[in-house]
Design a protein around this motif. Structure first.
Motif: not given
Length: 267
Positions: A56-57, A62-72, A99-104
């Motif tokens: 994501n950025d 640091g680094i942030s990544v995004r996933s379409n599904h929640p992962i553990y 961990v956050a839920f943003e924009n689906n």
């Protein structure tokens, strides 16, 4: 006529000097390192499990990544991140921060804690060898220099309101697990309830009537999975939050893994 010319140049110099002062003052900095938007593939590894995600950025810390599904991901263990872009590839260790839920989509933020020199140099190339996507690519033709001046003034006077320095350290209030909405039947003390939310550190149960005699040590049964709670608190109308205390034991049970996979969580 002379007064008009002098006034024009005074205003022009006032305009230029105001921007010069703004440049010297600089904008407020809330991060130690600048953050850049980056959309590229990366590999997240932890305890033999691998996840292919999108960044994501990125920044130097640091680094942030995004996933379409929640992962553990276990917040108590380091995560290995492998990221590549163009001819560059970097590998480093990270600590899960949030961990956050943003924009689906699910966003996972990490703090970099361990680097090899070669990977660090490659990572710097990944960050800085390219266009900064936070910058605009088109100029608004209706936006004049005076509009820019007014925007600068209004932004600088409003920076102190509601702004705070960003802390990349772990905190007790941070969300380290995805909070997923579920609709499952459960039972506590032989009382039926509906499970409405699940996170790996807590779950939420909704009852038909208000119940006030819960103890701090309760057993919640859902599809033969027994959750043990060490704290119960009010969550809403006839809803209660049960903090899960036996997650480590549950994570080794196959029927628990099957249940959370049913809820769409990648384990």
């Amino acid at each position: 006529m002379y007064g008009s010319v002098i006034t024009f140049w005074l205003l022009t110099h006032l305009f230029n000097l105001t921007f010069a002062i703004f440049i010297c003052i600089r904008r407020p900095i809330y991060r130690k390192f600048e953050r850049f938007k980056l959309n590229t593939e990366c590999l997240i590894k932890q305890k033999g499990r691998k996840f292919k995600l999108k960044t994501n950025d990125v920044s130097e810390s640091g680094i942030s990544v995004r996933s379409n599904h929640p992962i553990y991901l276990d917040p108590n263990l380091l995560v290995t991140v492998v990221i590549g872009r163009k001819q560059y590839q970097a590998k480093f260790k990270c600590d899960l921060i949030r961990v956050a839920f943003e924009n689906n989509t699910w966003t996972y933020a990490f703090k970099i804690v361990k680097f090899k020199k070669k990977s660090f140099n490659e990572y710097l190339q990944i960050i800085y060898d390219g266009f900064n996507n936070y910058l605009t690519t088109e100029r608004d033709q209706w936006l004049t220099a005076w509009d820019v001046l007014l925007i600068n003034i209004s932004k600088r006077f409003s920076f102190g309101k509601g702004s705070k320095k960003i802390n990349h350290q772990k905190s007790d209030s941070a969300d380290f697990y995805p909070n997923v909405s579920v609709d499952e039947s459960a039972e506590v003390n032989h009382v039926s309830a509906k499970m409405t939310n699940f996170s790996f550190d807590f779950l939420v149960l909704k009852f038909e009537d208000s119940i006030d005699d819960f103890k701090d040590h309760e057993r919640i049964i859902c599809h033969d999975v027994i959750f043990k709670s060490n704290h119960v608190s009010k969550y809403g109308v006839n809803s209660y939050r049960f903090d899960i205390s036996n997650l480590k034991k549950l994570s080794k049970q196959n029927h628990f893994k099957e249940l959370i996979r049913k809820w769409g969580i990648v384990f």
